[in-house]
Design a protein around this motif. Structure first.
Motif, PDB file in Angstrom:
ATOM      1  N   THR A  84      45.518  43.513  42.455  1.00 52.77           N
ATOM      2  CA  THR A  84      46.033  42.258  41.910  1.00 52.77           C
ATOM      3  C   THR A  84      44.842  41.390  41.563  1.00 52.77           C
ATOM      4  O   THR A  84      43.920  41.252  42.365  1.00 52.77           O
ATOM      5  CB  THR A  84      46.931  41.543  42.936  1.00 52.77           C
ATOM      6  OG1 THR A  84      48.026  42.393  43.273  1.00 52.77           O
ATOM      7  CG2 THR A  84      47.461  40.235  42.360  1.00 52.77           C
ATOM      8  N   VAL A  85      44.858  40.803  40.372  1.00 57.52           N
ATOM      9  CA  VAL A  85      43.701  40.064  39.873  1.00 57.52           C
ATOM     10  C   VAL A  85      44.119  38.650  39.478  1.00 57.52           C
ATOM     11  O   VAL A  85      45.062  38.460  38.702  1.00 57.52           O
ATOM     12  CB  VAL A  85      43.068  40.778  38.658  1.00 57.52           C
ATOM     13  CG1 VAL A  85      41.842  40.013  38.173  1.00 57.52           C
ATOM     14  CG2 VAL A  85      42.692  42.211  39.021  1.00 57.52           C
ATOM     15  N   GLY A  90      47.236  39.117  37.088  1.00 58.96           N
ATOM     16  CA  GLY A  90      47.320  40.428  36.470  1.00 58.96           C
ATOM     17  C   GLY A  90      47.421  41.544  37.494  1.00 58.96           C
ATOM     18  O   GLY A  90      47.039  41.383  38.660  1.00 58.96           O
ATOM     19  N   PHE A  91      47.917  42.691  37.025  1.00 60.28           N
ATOM     20  CA  PHE A  91      48.077  43.862  37.873  1.00 60.28           C
ATOM     21  C   PHE A  91      47.417  45.055  37.186  1.00 60.28           C
ATOM     22  O   PHE A  91      47.672  45.318  36.006  1.00 60.28           O
ATOM     23  CB  PHE A  91      49.554  44.139  38.135  1.00 60.28           C
ATOM     24  CG  PHE A  91      50.282  42.949  38.702  1.00 60.28           C
ATOM     25  CD1 PHE A  91      50.286  42.697  40.071  1.00 60.28           C
ATOM     26  CD2 PHE A  91      50.951  42.063  37.861  1.00 60.28           C
ATOM     27  CE1 PHE A  91      50.947  41.594  40.586  1.00 60.28           C
ATOM     28  CE2 PHE A  91      51.616  40.958  38.369  1.00 60.28           C
ATOM     29  CZ  PHE A  91      51.613  40.719  39.742  1.00 60.28           C
ATOM     30  N   ARG A 126      34.523  41.966  43.932  1.00 60.20           N
ATOM     31  CA  ARG A 126      35.593  40.974  43.979  1.00 60.20           C
ATOM     32  C   ARG A 126      35.640  40.042  42.771  1.00 60.20           C
ATOM     33  O   ARG A 126      36.661  39.393  42.552  1.00 60.20           O
ATOM     34  CB  ARG A 126      35.472  40.136  45.258  1.00 60.20           C
ATOM     35  CG  ARG A 126      35.836  40.879  46.536  1.00 60.20           C
ATOM     36  CD  ARG A 126      37.276  41.350  46.505  1.00 60.20           C
ATOM     37  NE  ARG A 126      37.658  42.041  47.718  1.00 60.20           N
ATOM     38  CZ  ARG A 126      38.284  41.463  48.726  1.00 60.20           C
ATOM     39  NH1 ARG A 126      38.568  40.177  48.678  1.00 60.20           N
ATOM     40  NH2 ARG A 126      38.626  42.166  49.788  1.00 60.20           N
ATOM     41  N   PHE A 127      34.548  39.932  41.999  1.00 61.11           N
ATOM     42  CA  PHE A 127      34.529  38.934  40.941  1.00 61.11           C
ATOM     43  C   PHE A 127      34.068  39.504  39.605  1.00 61.11           C
ATOM     44  O   PHE A 127      33.097  40.267  39.544  1.00 61.11           O
ATOM     45  CB  PHE A 127      33.627  37.754  41.322  1.00 61.11           C
ATOM     46  CG  PHE A 127      34.220  36.849  42.359  1.00 61.11           C
ATOM     47  CD1 PHE A 127      35.136  35.870  42.000  1.00 61.11           C
ATOM     48  CD2 PHE A 127      33.879  36.988  43.690  1.00 61.11           C
ATOM     49  CE1 PHE A 127      35.689  35.032  42.961  1.00 61.11           C
ATOM     50  CE2 PHE A 127      34.425  36.160  44.664  1.00 61.11           C
ATOM     51  CZ  PHE A 127      35.338  35.174  44.287  1.00 61.11           C
ATOM     52  N   ILE A 139      39.304  39.660  42.146  1.00 59.48           N
ATOM     53  CA  ILE A 139      40.009  40.911  42.382  1.00 59.48           C
ATOM     54  C   ILE A 139      40.451  40.947  43.837  1.00 59.48           C
ATOM     55  O   ILE A 139      39.642  40.981  44.757  1.00 59.48           O
ATOM     56  CB  ILE A 139      39.092  42.117  42.073  1.00 59.48           C
ATOM     57  CG1 ILE A 139      38.607  42.039  40.622  1.00 59.48           C
ATOM     58  CG2 ILE A 139      39.840  43.424  42.321  1.00 59.48           C
ATOM     59  CD1 ILE A 139      37.552  43.077  40.284  1.00 59.48           C
ATOM     60  N   ILE A 140      41.777  40.937  44.039  1.00 53.38           N
ATOM     61  CA  ILE A 140      42.333  40.957  45.382  1.00 53.38           C
ATOM     62  C   ILE A 140      42.660  42.408  45.728  1.00 53.38           C
ATOM     63  O   ILE A 140      43.391  43.082  45.017  1.00 53.38           O
ATOM     64  CB  ILE A 140      43.623  40.113  45.457  1.00 53.38           C
ATOM     65  CG1 ILE A 140      43.318  38.676  45.002  1.00 53.38           C
ATOM     66  CG2 ILE A 140      44.183  40.120  46.873  1.00 53.38           C
ATOM     67  CD1 ILE A 140      44.557  37.825  44.906  1.00 53.38           C
TER      68      ILE A 140
END
Length: 219
Positions: A26-27, A62-63, A163-164, A217-218
């Motif tokens: 998941t973003v 977003g996915f 993550r980024f 970015i999760i």
């Protein structure tokens, strides 16, 4: 021996770069757009200066469907001020405040350029609403507009870490839209304008309109 050395180099390069996403990520995305315009016309009988400033904020969820594919939803909002100033005739000065909100769906595909840099193409479809308030009673003091637009946009991204993502999105490659504008006249009657547009921003002169954003970015 040469094959072993070549394979080692490839593995080292692969380990020093990141994939854009892992499938299922998941973003969250955040963006900021700032614009400023000033035009001084001193050759006229009455000199005039036009100033237009504004900013907008956007958010995206977003996915990741694949390592290089992201799809989801976005929302945005903004505020702007347009001023017309007449130094020799201050009574004619005018000021228009504007507000806008919108939202819709996006899909984006990335292509690696190496060293954590990526180029991407984005497709967007959205709805929006805007409102304007004019301080000049002799003009249309109030206007609202709503519409739908579609667009394709190119951009560049840099993966800072796992993550980024830091991104630059350029002006539209091609876009189309429909809008309806309603203006309230001084007699409280409405003027209605309907329009359809189709445009392309392929010219180099349009590169000044750049959106700067970041994505979290999760896992």
């Amino acid at each position: 021996m040469q094959k072993i050395i070549t394979l080692t180099i490839v593995l080292l390069l692969a380990s020093s770069t990141y994939a854009q996403f892992q499938k299922g990520n998941t973003v969250l995305g955040f963006g900021l757009n700032i614009q400023s315009y000033k035009n001084e016309m001193n050759s006229y009988t009455i000199p005039q200066t036009t100033k237009n400033t504004g900013f907008s904020l956007s958010g995206e969820l977003g996915f990741a469907k694949k390592e290089n594919r992201l799809s989801g939803f976005f929302i945005n909002g903004g505020y702007g001020v347009l001023k017309n100033e007449f130094p020799t005739m201050p009574i004619a000065n005018s000021k228009i405040n504007s507000y806008n909100v919108g939202g819709g769906y996006f899909t984006r595909t990335y292509k690696s350029l190496g060293k954590n840099f990526f180029v991407f193409g984005e497709g967007k479809a959205g709805l929006y609403y805007s409102q304007q308030n004019n301080n000049k009673i002799t003009s249309n003091p109030y206007a609202q507009q709503f519409g739908v637009n579609l667009g394709l946009y190119p951009g560049l991204a840099y993966k800072w870490n796992n993550r980024f993502l830091l991104e630059l999105r350029f002006t539209d490659l091609i876009s189309a839209g429909y809008s309806q504008r309603e203006e309230t006249a001084t007699n409280n009657k409405k003027n209605i304008q309907k329009s359809f547009s189709l445009s392309s921003g392929l010219g180099l002169g349009n590169l000044g309109n750049i959106d700067i954003g970041a994505r979290w970015i999760i896992k």
